[in-house]
Write a protein that holds these residues in place. Structure first.
Motif, PDB file in Angstrom:
ATOM      1  N   CYS A 106      41.958  46.136  28.944  1.00 38.34           N
ATOM      2  CA  CYS A 106      41.933  44.911  29.743  1.00 38.34           C
ATOM      3  C   CYS A 106      43.319  44.440  30.119  1.00 38.34           C
ATOM      4  N   SER A 107      44.241  44.473  29.166  1.00 44.62           N
ATOM      5  CA  SER A 107      45.552  43.852  29.419  1.00 44.62           C
ATOM      6  C   SER A 107      46.620  44.845  29.862  1.00 44.62           C
ATOM      7  N   CYS A 132      45.551  39.773  34.352  1.00 39.08           N
ATOM      8  CA  CYS A 132      45.464  41.204  34.086  1.00 39.08           C
ATOM      9  C   CYS A 132      44.900  41.869  35.343  1.00 39.08           C
ATOM     10  N   MET A 138      42.194  43.100  35.976  1.00 39.29           N
ATOM     11  CA  MET A 138      40.779  42.812  36.239  1.00 39.29           C
ATOM     12  C   MET A 138      40.557  41.331  36.514  1.00 39.29           C
ATOM     13  N   MET A 193      40.822  38.933  34.455  1.00 39.39           N
ATOM     14  CA  MET A 193      40.103  38.313  33.333  1.00 39.39           C
ATOM     15  C   MET A 193      41.031  37.471  32.472  1.00 39.39           C
TER      16      MET A 193
HETATM   17 CU   LIG Z   1      41.464  42.584  32.027  1.00 40.76          CU
END
Ligand SMILES: [Cu+2]
Length: 129
Positions: free
Chosen positions: A76-77, A113, A115, A117
């Motif tokens: 994710c990050s 990030c 995405m 998120m």
């Molecule tokens: Cu992410």
């Protein structure tokens, strides 16, 4: 409900409360003013399930250096975007990645990030004096 079921439900509930508290408090963290030294406004940001701190305050006219320390391998990050300053960088796990830019206009700019998120913001204030 026997003792085992009771224990499992309680543990589950405790976990949910813990996670909810974590997300609530991490998104509500206090804004941090970057520290200026040698004419550069520097702020260290820990990347682990979010950005800490996630709200950064800087001012116009001097370079900003953000040092992202990524303490996880979660995909994710792994990418960092700061669209307002044209920044798109990969953050290697367990390492520091430095990004620099010089803000010229006051405003609040997001960083996320890859995405969209994990989120943080950079508030740029007019230079005092
Ligand atoms: Cu992410």
């Amino acid at each position: 409900m026997d003792t085992t079921q009771w224990f499992v439900s309680s543990a589950g509930l405790a976990l949910i409360v813990g996670i909810a508290t974590f997300f609530f408090t991490s998104s509500k963290g206090a804004a941090m003013s970057a520290t200026t030294s040698h004419g550069i406004q520097e702020q260290r940001i820990v990347v682990k399930g979010g950005y800490s701190p996630s709200k950064i305050i800087v001012h116009t006219g001097e370079p900003v250096r953000l040092v992202f320390e990524r303490h996880e391998t979660s995909p994710c990050s792994e990418e960092l975007l700061i669209p307002a300053f044209g920044i798109k960088r990969d953050l290697p796990p367990h390492a520091k990645t430095t990004v620099e830019f010089t803000p010229t206009k006051p405003g609040t700019y997001e960083f996320t990030c890859g995405m969209n998120m994990l989120r943080g913001s950079i508030t740029v204030e007019d230079q005092k004096k």
